[in-house]
Structures are given as C-alpha cells and as structure tokens.
Design a protein around this motif. Structure first.
Motif, PDB file in Angstrom:
ATOM      1  N   ARG A 138      30.711  42.984  -5.144  1.00  0.00           N
ATOM      2  CA  ARG A 138      30.570  42.525  -5.967  1.00  0.00           C
ATOM      3  C   ARG A 138      29.059  41.837  -6.389  1.00  0.00           C
ATOM      4  N   GLU A 139      28.873  40.907  -5.767  1.00  0.00           N
ATOM      5  CA  GLU A 139      27.404  40.112  -5.121  1.00  0.00           C
ATOM      6  C   GLU A 139      26.464  41.655  -5.352  1.00  0.00           C
ATOM      7  N   ALA A 140      26.260  42.511  -5.108  1.00  0.00           N
ATOM      8  CA  ALA A 140      25.274  43.808  -4.953  1.00  0.00           C
ATOM      9  C   ALA A 140      24.846  44.638  -5.733  1.00  0.00           C
ATOM     10  N   VAL A 141      26.097  44.940  -6.430  1.00  0.00           N
ATOM     11  CA  VAL A 141      26.156  46.229  -7.203  1.00  0.00           C
ATOM     12  C   VAL A 141      25.123  45.788  -8.289  1.00  0.00           C
ATOM     13  N   ARG A 142      24.034  46.317  -9.126  1.00  0.00           N
ATOM     14  CA  ARG A 142      23.135  46.368  -9.433  1.00  0.00           C
ATOM     15  C   ARG A 142      23.526  47.466 -10.999  1.00  0.00           C
ATOM     16  N   PRO A 143      23.820  46.684 -11.733  1.00  0.00           N
ATOM     17  CA  PRO A 143      23.942  47.352 -13.152  1.00  0.00           C
ATOM     18  C   PRO A 143      23.547  48.783 -13.851  1.00  0.00           C
ATOM     19  N   GLY A 144      23.916  49.332 -14.099  1.00  0.00           N
ATOM     20  CA  GLY A 144      23.126  50.642 -14.372  1.00  0.00           C
ATOM     21  C   GLY A 144      22.087  51.121 -13.637  1.00  0.00           C
ATOM     22  N   GLU A 145      21.788  50.997 -12.748  1.00  0.00           N
ATOM     23  CA  GLU A 145      21.478  51.329 -11.070  1.00  0.00           C
ATOM     24  C   GLU A 145      22.567  52.924  -9.948  1.00  0.00           C
ATOM     25  N   PRO A 146      21.407  53.635 -10.373  1.00  0.00           N
ATOM     26  CA  PRO A 146      22.868  54.259  -9.307  1.00  0.00           C
ATOM     27  C   PRO A 146      23.201  54.009  -8.066  1.00  0.00           C
ATOM     28  N   ALA A 147      24.365  54.335  -7.159  1.00  0.00           N
ATOM     29  CA  ALA A 147      25.191  54.173  -5.776  1.00  0.00           C
ATOM     30  C   ALA A 147      25.859  54.994  -5.422  1.00  0.00           C
ATOM     31  N   VAL A 148      25.498  55.360  -4.095  1.00  0.00           N
ATOM     32  CA  VAL A 148      25.859  56.560  -3.974  1.00  0.00           C
ATOM     33  C   VAL A 148      27.431  56.170  -2.800  1.00  0.00           C
ATOM     34  N   VAL A 149      28.900  57.133  -2.771  1.00  0.00           N
ATOM     35  CA  VAL A 149      29.697  56.813  -1.906  1.00  0.00           C
ATOM     36  C   VAL A 149      30.015  58.114  -1.346  1.00  0.00           C
ATOM     37  N   LEU A 166      31.873  47.192 -11.092  1.00  0.00           N
ATOM     38  CA  LEU A 166      31.008  46.776 -11.520  1.00  0.00           C
ATOM     39  C   LEU A 166      29.762  47.808 -12.131  1.00  0.00           C
ATOM     40  N   GLY A 167      29.606  48.464 -12.451  1.00  0.00           N
ATOM     41  CA  GLY A 167      28.429  48.943 -14.033  1.00  0.00           C
ATOM     42  C   GLY A 167      27.443  49.965 -13.132  1.00  0.00           C
ATOM     43  N   GLY A 168      27.835  50.221 -11.699  1.00  0.00           N
ATOM     44  CA  GLY A 168      26.753  50.793 -10.877  1.00  0.00           C
ATOM     45  C   GLY A 168      27.083  52.322 -11.676  1.00  0.00           C
ATOM     46  N   VAL A 169      26.349  53.136 -11.049  1.00  0.00           N
ATOM     47  CA  VAL A 169      25.877  54.980 -11.982  1.00  0.00           C
ATOM     48  C   VAL A 169      26.650  55.687 -10.174  1.00  0.00           C
ATOM     49  N   PRO A 170      27.935  55.953  -9.970  1.00  0.00           N
ATOM     50  CA  PRO A 170      27.999  56.271  -8.993  1.00  0.00           C
ATOM     51  C   PRO A 170      27.365  58.114  -8.254  1.00  0.00           C
ATOM     52  N   HIS A 171      27.315  58.176  -7.186  1.00  0.00           N
ATOM     53  CA  HIS A 171      27.374  59.751  -6.670  1.00  0.00           C
ATOM     54  C   HIS A 171      28.216  59.454  -5.826  1.00  0.00           C
ATOM     55  N   VAL A 172      28.716  60.730  -5.079  1.00  0.00           N
ATOM     56  CA  VAL A 172      29.937  60.837  -4.182  1.00  0.00           C
ATOM     57  C   VAL A 172      29.929  62.278  -3.806  1.00  0.00           C
ATOM     58  N   VAL A 173      29.533  61.462  -2.265  1.00  0.00           N
ATOM     59  CA  VAL A 173      29.265  62.949  -1.112  1.00  0.00           C
ATOM     60  C   VAL A 173      30.255  62.929  -0.489  1.00  0.00           C
ATOM     61  N   ARG A 219      15.512  47.217   1.586  1.00  0.00           N
ATOM     62  CA  ARG A 219      16.528  47.510   1.441  1.00  0.00           C
ATOM     63  C   ARG A 219      17.329  49.033   0.973  1.00  0.00           C
ATOM     64  N   VAL A 220      18.204  48.640   1.271  1.00  0.00           N
ATOM     65  CA  VAL A 220      18.633  50.779   0.524  1.00  0.00           C
ATOM     66  C   VAL A 220      17.477  51.033  -1.223  1.00  0.00           C
ATOM     67  N   GLY A 221      17.236  51.978  -0.800  1.00  0.00           N
ATOM     68  CA  GLY A 221      16.474  52.540  -1.895  1.00  0.00           C
ATOM     69  C   GLY A 221      17.179  54.166  -2.181  1.00  0.00           C
ATOM     70  N   SER A 222      17.418  54.847  -0.894  1.00  0.00           N
ATOM     71  CA  SER A 222      18.037  56.485  -1.468  1.00  0.00           C
ATOM     72  C   SER A 222      18.264  56.527  -0.250  1.00  0.00           C
ATOM     73  N   VAL A 230      17.420  64.134  -2.426  1.00  0.00           N
ATOM     74  CA  VAL A 230      17.164  62.799  -1.837  1.00  0.00           C
ATOM     75  C   VAL A 230      18.039  62.726  -3.300  1.00  0.00           C
ATOM     76  N   LEU A 231      18.665  62.190  -3.267  1.00  0.00           N
ATOM     77  CA  LEU A 231      19.635  61.039  -4.266  1.00  0.00           C
ATOM     78  C   LEU A 231      18.926  59.286  -3.872  1.00  0.00           C
ATOM     79  N   PRO A 232      18.539  58.714  -5.317  1.00  0.00           N
ATOM     80  CA  PRO A 232      18.598  57.209  -5.217  1.00  0.00           C
ATOM     81  C   PRO A 232      19.768  56.876  -5.577  1.00  0.00           C
ATOM     82  N   ALA A 233      19.588  55.036  -4.353  1.00  0.00           N
ATOM     83  CA  ALA A 233      20.856  54.740  -4.280  1.00  0.00           C
ATOM     84  C   ALA A 233      20.241  53.359  -3.793  1.00  0.00           C
TER      85      ALA A 233
END
Length: 405
Positions: A138-149, A166-173, A219-222, A230-233
């Motif tokens: 909840r503290e870390a996710v940046r709304p509108g930015e990509p996130a990878v599971v 939380l407003g993230g844009v998820p990718h699932v691998v 910190r994590v960038g991709s 390469v997936l941005p995250a």
C-alpha cells in the motif's frame, strides 16, 4: 490430569485444530499453548486481497471471542520457535522460553518462494503472504506506474488484483505455458489470460524471470525475462508459489518429504508418536497440499486422535477449486489434465462469449473424471457432484448449464 498440547503456528490449520480440540474436550483434559510467530491471531489468508478492498484486519480475524477468552488456550503472539527437544519433549522459543509438551503439533505453514535471481532484494520487491506484506505494498505502489507479478497461479492473480486496487498497472509473468497450470488446462488458461487481459492485466506466459533491474534511483526500475524481454516496473511482487516451513525438522531428527515438509503418515503423525504436523508444512505420505481445505481435514484428524480416536486418518484432499479471479470465474475439478489412462476430453468453447468448458470422461465415455470451466463456472456445483459417476445428461448440455436429471 490435564496434559499440555503445544501448537507451533497459528494460521488457518492451526486455528482449526485448536477449535476442534476445545469443542471436543469439555472436561479440560488438554491445556493448549500456541506459539504464533506473527503479531496477530489467525486470519483468513484466502481473502487477503479484500484487506485492500474495504475490509480491516479485524474483519479477516478467524478466531472467536470464546476462543480468545478461553482459560485453557494460551495464545502467545510474536513467539518464534527455534528448536525442539524430542527426548525432553520441549520446544524452545527465540526469547529463551522453554515450553514442555505432552503432544506437539507443527502448523508452521509455508513461506513465499523467491527465485534466486539478481536484484531480488532491491527496494520495491515484495512477497505476497501476510497482512504486513499488503501494508508494505500500500505504501510502495505508485498509481499509474507498471508493476510486475512473478507467478500466474492463484496467488499471482490475487496479487495482480491487489496492484490494480492500489492503482498500479500490472503485468503477470508465468513460467508455465498458461495461467493457473495446477488448476486448469491449456484451454482454460488461454481463455483466462484473454479475459484478464481485457481488464488491463498484461500476461506473459512461457517465460521466466532472469533479473530484477535497478532504475536511476537505485530501486526497482524494470525486470528482464528469460527471453530478453524487458518490462518496466516500479514494483515487483513475488507470488510464484510457497515452500513448507520445515526448518525445525533436521535439527530435531524429523524426516522431510521429498519436496520438503514434515513427513507424516495417514494420521498426520511423524515417526515420533508425540509429534504431528498439519497444513501446508505437512507432507502427508510425502505430499504437501497448498490449500486450506486439506489443512482443515488434517487438523480435524489430529484433534480426533488427541481426543481418543485411535482410528482417525486423513481422508485425502479434494483439490477442486472455484474462484473469481480479477472478476473472471474459473474452476477446476478432478483430473483436469486428462492424465487417467484412456481418458477422453469433451470441449466446448464460445469465443464470442469468452467461455470455455471441458469435461474429462473415462474410457466408457460416460463416467466423469474431471473438468475445467473458465469465463462461466455456473455449472461447477452440479458437475463436481458427478465426479466418479455416470453423466446425467449429454456433455454438451451439462456444459451449457442444461438440466441434469
């Protein structure tokens, strides 16, 4: 004479064990001491994502007021067990406390699996297992930015739902060729991927994780996948399965199963007649079960033995699953992959409606061995009752939700 039962762990299976023993022991033959590593009592881990969808930690708490006030239950939170002495029948805690026992039940659960890849410890990497994990997300996710599971099973898709909340844009691998490889077949996984893709979740199957890569801020960038993609995250969530918490086994001389877990027999008992294991940490005849329902059955089996039923045995696990993942219905039951010799598959897919159904039939073409439903799982309840029985209607009618009598 009151005897002492020590339970190591207070998850869903451990809590069920305590409830069952107390319900069947009005005379108070057992005093129960619970060493719980987490800072809170047992909670509904299956509904974990609802914690970010309006529910509180108190809403997820599965303990009852009666149990919390029970004078014969000593629940010790923030208490990590570091070792056990089977000869002395004691367990030792991290704070130096030594707990004697007449019977010991190990309910230590499991830990998230984090693949050993470069960058896995960068800021912005998380696991998905506890309420504390969700607080951190909840503290870390940046709304509108990509996130990878990392992981496309049940946990992974639940984690993707959390990221969306939380407003993230998820990718699932997912390393397997399709989503939910343990619960559904390739066809069901393909339909599930298409449907969740329409909801804004990008799915990458048949691909592993090569590395987590830092951005300019350290910190994590991709992430880099095994095929070089390469997936941005800005956030990475590891939800690629779990491993049994069995680190107490070797120092205590307890045998493990081939893939980990405390090895127990059909009574959920180790080779030591005073020590049992239940839930995700138990390898029953060598097999670990990562679902709540089998853990409950194990807990009930052990409780009956502690209350005097020498013949109580674990009845086996029903691994049937019906879920709504990211708003999509999916179900699997019985032999979903048609691995039974001579098995036949009947498939009905409606691409326009986004639904998929498969029935696995025995060689006779009439006996139901299993099935998969995706997009619409309305027929699950009826079909599950028909497992091992002759179909009550033609397969196409059953998959279409027709009459069964």
């Amino acid at each position: 004479m009151t005897r002492v039962l020590v339970v190591v762990g207070h998850g869903m299976a451990g809590n069920r064990l305590i409830e069952e023993v107390r319900a069947g022991d009005p005379e108070g033959r057992w005093r129960i001491v619970v060493a719980a590593e987490e800072p809170r009592p047992a909670y509904d881990r299956i509904s974990l994502s609802s914690y970010l969808d309006g529910k509180t930690a108190a809403d997820l708490d599965i303990t009852t007021p009666r149990l919390r006030a029970d004078p014969l239950v000593d629940l010790r939170l923030n208490t990590r067990v570091t070792g056990l002495d089977r000869d002395a029948r004691t367990v030792t805690c991290a704070d130096g406390t030594v707990l004697p026992y007449d019977a010991l039940v190990l309910a230590t659960g499991s830990r998230p699996f984090v693949p050993p890849v470069p960058g896995k410890e960068l800021t912005g990497c998380f696991t998905y297992r506890t309420i504390e994990d969700l607080d951190a997300l909840r503290e870390a996710v940046r709304p509108g930015e990509p996130a990878v599971v990392i992981g496309g099973g049940l946990l992974g898709l639940e984690a993707a739902r959390v990221l969306r909340l939380l407003g993230g844009v998820p990718h699932v691998v997912e390393m397997a060729p399709h989503l939910m490889p343990l619960q559904v077949d390739e066809g069901g996984g393909r339909v599930l991927a298409r449907l969740v893709g329409e909801l804004g979740v990008d799915v990458h199957c048949g691909n592993g994780l090569a590395s987590v890569d830092a951005g300019p801020d350290g910190r994590v960038g991709s992430v880099t996948l095994s095929d070089g993609t390469v997936l941005p995250a800005s956030t990475v969530v590891f939800a690629a399965g779990v491993r049994p918490r069995d680190e107490l086994a070797e120092p205590a001389g307890l045998e493990r199963g081939g893939r980990g877990g405390f090895l127990v027999d059909e009574r959920c008992r180790t080779a030591d007649e005073h020590v049992w294991a239940v839930g995700e940490c138990a390898a029953v005849l060598g097999t670990c079960y990562g679902l709540a329902a089998p853990g409950y059955r194990m807990a009930e089996t052990v409780a009956r033995q502690l209350l005097g039923s020498a013949s109580a045995v674990f009845p086996g696990a029903d691994t049937s699953t019906k879920l709504k993942l990211l708003g999509v219905d999916v179900a699997g039951f019985g032999d979903v992959h048609a691995r039974t010799e001579g098995a036949m598959e009947f498939i009905r897919e409606d691409r326009a409606a986004g639904t998929y159904g498969k029935l696995v039939l025995a060689r006779d073409g009439r006996t139901l061995l299993g099935g998969v439903l995706a997009g619409d799982a309305g027929g699950y309840a009826v079909l599950r009752t028909l497992l091992g029985r002759e179909l009550t209607a033609p397969p196409e009618l059953l998959l279409a939700g027709g009459e069964t009598l």
